[in-house]
Enzyme design. Structure first.
Site, PDB file in Angstrom:
ATOM      1  N   HIS A  96      -8.133  -2.105   6.306  1.00 60.54           N
ATOM      2  CA  HIS A  96      -7.741  -2.249   4.905  1.00 60.54           C
ATOM      3  C   HIS A  96      -8.120  -3.652   4.431  1.00 60.54           C
ATOM      4  O   HIS A  96      -8.097  -4.611   5.220  1.00 60.54           O
ATOM      5  CB  HIS A  96      -6.230  -2.011   4.736  1.00 60.54           C
ATOM      6  CG  HIS A  96      -5.814  -1.953   3.317  1.00 60.54           C
ATOM      7  ND1 HIS A  96      -5.571  -3.085   2.574  1.00 60.54           N
ATOM      8  CD2 HIS A  96      -5.643  -0.904   2.481  1.00 60.54           C
ATOM      9  CE1 HIS A  96      -5.249  -2.726   1.342  1.00 60.54           C
ATOM     10  NE2 HIS A  96      -5.297  -1.407   1.257  1.00 60.54           N
ATOM     11  N   GLU A 144     -12.565   0.550  -1.746  1.00 63.32           N
ATOM     12  CA  GLU A 144     -11.579  -0.171  -2.565  1.00 63.32           C
ATOM     13  C   GLU A 144     -12.114  -1.554  -2.897  1.00 63.32           C
ATOM     14  O   GLU A 144     -12.117  -2.442  -2.048  1.00 63.32           O
ATOM     15  CB  GLU A 144     -10.276  -0.341  -1.775  1.00 63.32           C
ATOM     16  CG  GLU A 144      -9.481   0.911  -1.537  1.00 63.32           C
ATOM     17  CD  GLU A 144      -8.053   0.573  -1.164  1.00 63.32           C
ATOM     18  OE1 GLU A 144      -7.822  -0.245  -0.264  1.00 63.32           O
ATOM     19  OE2 GLU A 144      -7.146   1.110  -1.814  1.00 63.32           O
TER      20      GLU A 144
HETATM   21  O1  G3P Z   1      -4.391   0.947   0.048  1.00 63.35           O
HETATM   22  C1  G3P Z   1      -4.419   1.149  -1.333  1.00 63.35           C
HETATM   23  C2  G3P Z   1      -4.298  -0.120  -2.053  1.00 63.35           C
HETATM   24  O2  G3P Z   1      -5.108  -1.123  -1.523  1.00 63.35           O
HETATM   25  C3  G3P Z   1      -4.522   0.010  -3.537  1.00 63.35           C
HETATM   26  O3  G3P Z   1      -3.533  -0.765  -4.114  1.00 63.35           O
HETATM   27  O4  G3P Z   1      -1.768  -1.228  -5.722  1.00 63.35           O
HETATM   28  O5  G3P Z   1      -4.162  -1.031  -6.482  1.00 63.35           O
HETATM   29  O6  G3P Z   1      -2.883   1.019  -5.777  1.00 63.35           O
HETATM   30  P1  G3P Z   1      -3.067  -0.477  -5.614  1.00 63.35           P
END
Ligand code: G3P
Length: 225
Positions: A96, A144
């Site tokens: 992550h 991400e």
């Molecule tokens: O693992 C998911 C996370 O990194 C995304 O965070 O708070 O933008 O949904 P968020």
């Protein structure tokens, strides 16, 4: 190997105060009730200290937030795939953005997780990283962009191309790898767009974990699935 049916909403509890102690079980139970009511897959990633409690209490997929590249034996403080499996969790996030590994470590962690029959969900911060970790043949890759994590602008709005490019690039390496996307995902419209762009679902955190009404938020997230 137990499967993760897609499309899936994967809720990463992270280390928010809301999930300290009883909070993890309470939120996991809410996720379970919405998933059972709607038939939509909702998976949860509680903190390691609550992993066994949650995995034994709910009938939805439970994932660890990390798996270290250590086999069982004389090592201290690490999280092994074997420990994760023993809690009843079915899989693990690896790499992550908030817990990054070098590629050689990612490869080792994926291999150890697979050996213990865990579903592997490797996170990538770029298309280039997603392609490089595809070589380890995880079950899932979650793209991400770090700069959008925790924010209010969804990756599906801010950078839809990174999702499409990741799906196409990963599938060109191994068609069996499913791609999730995450960062700033907060609404059912964001989820629908993610799926339209080729994702098999989303990985999210703050929109649910920090919501004043997680149940209502979850119903909104799944409304177009
Ligand atoms: O693992 C998911 C996370 O990194 C995304 O965070 O708070 O933008 O949904 P968020």
């Amino acid at each position: 190997m137990t499967d993760l049916k897609t499309p899936a909403i994967v809720v990463n509890f992270k280390a928010y105060r809301e999930v300290d102690g009883e909070g993890s079980l309470k939120l996991a139970k809410i996720c379970e009730s919405v998933s059972k009511d709607s038939g939509v897959t909702i998976a949860v990633c509680p903190p390691m200290v609550e992993l066994g409690t949650v995995a034994r209490a709910v009938d939805i997929p439970v994932f660890s937030q990390n798996a270290d590249p250590h086999a069982p034996g004389s090592s201290t403080g690490w999280i092994t795939a074997s420990m994760i499996k023993s809690t009843g969790a079915i899989g693990t996030l690896i790499n992550h953005s908030e817990h990054r590994f070098e590629n050689n470590v990612i490869s080792e962690s994926v291999e150890l997780a697979k050996a213990d029959d865990l579903i592997t969900m490797v996170c990538a911060e770029s298309v280039k990283k997603a392609v490089s970790v595809s070589a380890y043949h995880p079950d899932f890759i979650a793209i991400e962009p770090p700069e959008l994590i925790g924010g209010d602008i969804s990756v599906t709005t801010a950078n839809p191309l990174i999702i499409e490019d990741t799906v196409n690039s990963v599938k060109s390496v191994n068609k069996k790898i499913s791609v999730l996307c995450g960062a700033g995902v907060k609404t059912g419209e964001d989820v629908a767009k993610a799926i339209e762009l080729g994702s098999s679902g989303v990985l999210l955190a703050s929109g649910v974990v920090k919501s004043k009404d997680p149940k209502a938020t979850l119903y909104d997230l799944i409304k177009h699935i």
